[in-house]
Design a protein around this motif. Sequence first.
Motif, PDB file in Angstrom:
ATOM      1  N   ASP A 256      52.833  51.585  36.326  1.00  0.00           N
ATOM      2  CA  ASP A 256      53.114  50.730  36.974  1.00  0.00           C
ATOM      3  C   ASP A 256      51.796  51.159  38.259  1.00  0.00           C
ATOM      4  OD1 ASP A 256      54.119  48.907  35.783  1.00  0.00           O
ATOM      5  OD2 ASP A 256      55.935  49.286  35.144  1.00  0.00           O
ATOM      6  N   GLY A 257      51.543  50.501  38.753  1.00  0.00           N
ATOM      7  CA  GLY A 257      50.260  50.732  39.917  1.00  0.00           C
ATOM      8  C   GLY A 257      50.537  49.343  40.795  1.00  0.00           C
ATOM      9  N   HIS A 258      49.260  49.485  41.155  1.00  0.00           N
ATOM     10  CA  HIS A 258      48.798  48.300  42.810  1.00  0.00           C
ATOM     11  C   HIS A 258      47.812  48.277  42.970  1.00  0.00           C
ATOM     12  CE1 HIS A 258      49.923  46.050  46.691  1.00  0.00           C
ATOM     13  NE2 HIS A 258      49.944  45.381  45.480  1.00  0.00           N
ATOM     14  N   ILE A 259      47.071  47.052  42.906  1.00  0.00           N
ATOM     15  CA  ILE A 259      45.753  47.425  43.799  1.00  0.00           C
ATOM     16  C   ILE A 259      45.363  46.320  45.085  1.00  0.00           C
ATOM     17  CG2 ILE A 259      43.338  46.901  43.129  1.00  0.00           C
ATOM     18  CD1 ILE A 259      43.643  47.964  40.837  1.00  0.00           C
ATOM     19  N   LYS A 260      44.947  46.422  46.539  1.00  0.00           N
ATOM     20  CA  LYS A 260      44.682  45.895  46.726  1.00  0.00           C
ATOM     21  C   LYS A 260      42.991  45.411  47.398  1.00  0.00           C
ATOM     22  CE  LYS A 260      48.863  46.539  50.368  1.00  0.00           C
ATOM     23  NZ  LYS A 260      48.774  44.639  50.455  1.00  0.00           N
ATOM     24  N   MET A 261      42.400  44.781  47.459  1.00  0.00           N
ATOM     25  CA  MET A 261      41.430  44.485  46.868  1.00  0.00           C
ATOM     26  C   MET A 261      40.866  43.835  48.235  1.00  0.00           C
ATOM     27  SD  MET A 261      39.951  44.161  43.237  1.00  0.00           S
ATOM     28  CE  MET A 261      38.346  44.580  43.784  1.00  0.00           C
ATOM     29  N   LYS A 262      39.337  43.489  48.879  1.00  0.00           N
ATOM     30  CA  LYS A 262      38.594  42.765  49.559  1.00  0.00           C
ATOM     31  C   LYS A 262      37.823  42.083  48.981  1.00  0.00           C
ATOM     32  CE  LYS A 262      36.610  41.812  54.285  1.00  0.00           C
ATOM     33  NZ  LYS A 262      36.471  43.066  55.989  1.00  0.00           N
TER      34      LYS A 262
END
Length: 568
Positions: A256-262
């Motif tokens: 399980d992971g997490h991405i922050k994108m603009k």
Amino acid sequence: MMNGKRTVDMLVRAKLLTPEQAQLVLTEHQRTKTDVTTIITRLGIATEDDIVKALGQIYKIPVIDPTTEKIDENVLKYIPVDVARKYKIFPISKRGRVLTIAMTDPTNYNIIDNLKFITGFEIEPVLATETSIMRAIDQYYGAEDRLKELLESVKEAESGIEVVEEEEEAGPETAAALIEEAPVVRLVNGLIIEAVKRRASDIHIEPYEKYVRVRYRIDGVLHEIMPIPYRLKDAVVSRIKVMSRLDIAERRLPQDGHIKMKLPDGRKIDLRVSTLPTLFGEKVVMRILDKSNLRLDLAKLGMEKEALEVFLEAIERPYGIILVTGPTGSGKTTTLYSAISKLNKPEVNIMTAEDPVEYDFPGINQVQIREDIGLTFAAALRAFLRQDPDIILVGEIRDTETAEIAIRAALTGHLVLSTLHTNDAPSTISRLIDMGIPPYLVAASLNLIVAQRLVKVICPNCKTPYHPTKEDLLKLGITQEEFAGATVYYGRGCNMCNNTGYRGRTGVYEVMKITPEIREMILRNEPIHKIKQKAIEQGMITLREAAIRKLLAGKTTISEVLKATVED
């Protein structure tokens, strides 16, 4: 497209349509020029599979699903992709001078004659649904073409895309490989941007034996978007793992992971990433958390005016428990977030225990549950009670221990909000008692129970009125007199709604206030059906009634009402 009149006549003969329904479908077909199969399925009369199965029995022609058949890919060269899409056909196999073709209408001799001319073979038709044929075309013909389109579409916006807090080092070999695979970076960016454009909540990337399928969940329903060329499978998964700080060398265990994108328009989105080893590789699911789409105005969630007044009164009380119930994906978290957003003031200490924390709120103390290290809902609740809280939100009451601590908190002067999985509001009472909570504690602590569902909203661009049949009204439990003067709609399908007939979803709510009379009934351990009857007498709007109100207001369809609610 099938001949409308002939197909409807056949379906009446197969007893799939009543004469009244047949007339309704033909009227809509003549007025809107929409394919009769589409009208029948959108009105909820029958499924596409039911229709094809019935026609197969009438015509005595085999019914197949080309996406699951073993296809000889050499036959694809005989039917160009533009011909396959135009006629909604798919080549299955070749035996001597005979070409077997999957069709939606095997009696369309114009198409068959054209295919004879194009291929030089005799044509043997078999029946298949339009959906399965178009999927097969995408699966076998479309991977490279769709990939090029996606790469081109994201090329212009690429300079505005930024991964925030991306792990900088993923190993020199992997980093070099990904730099060389610039199209893969663009492809992953394109999949995410396209999903956000289409208002998708999830992206599914699924490997199979010879192809990789991509699906978006839009308005609660999965839609197949495009296949990814099999050769890019590992590179795409590796790219997503690098973005979400996962171990790219570990392919045997879920991660399980997490991405922050603009995004190019300046919007920031979070993606919750989950990988799962399957038979043919790792499946990836990305949950899109776009805070700009989060509606926290209780008045806009879809709650009826009377129910909203009861709900607002309950959340303003200083202590007690408010429970929101419903199946997974019914919008419970949004309802709870809306409540704590309204209660979030500088003089109030709000603490939440969530699994997972989907959105962060300034001014609210949010705790991510981690059962692997012992940070369970019960453990978090115990810690909260030593932190001087005013309001506590518990993501879910999963066990007796959590329920007992939540009730103790409610009885000692705290407002507690949480969720449970039950079918309606009254059955929540029996669920708590079944968990081992004594009836006197349930009666003393409960303030309000909200049961909810989500129904799809008809697309405003292709909204089309129609008159329901007696069978429709009977299924809904409405008499002709009650329906008199109302107009019912369905979505014809257009570009704005991706030809689904729906755009967006709205909530359907059953709000049950725990009145003194109901408290007495809980203490006496009276049957749930009697408690439900008393709640209705005191003004509770049931899920079915709330959904019917949405139907009569022109917001949703009969099929959505029947799918989302069950009448006792």
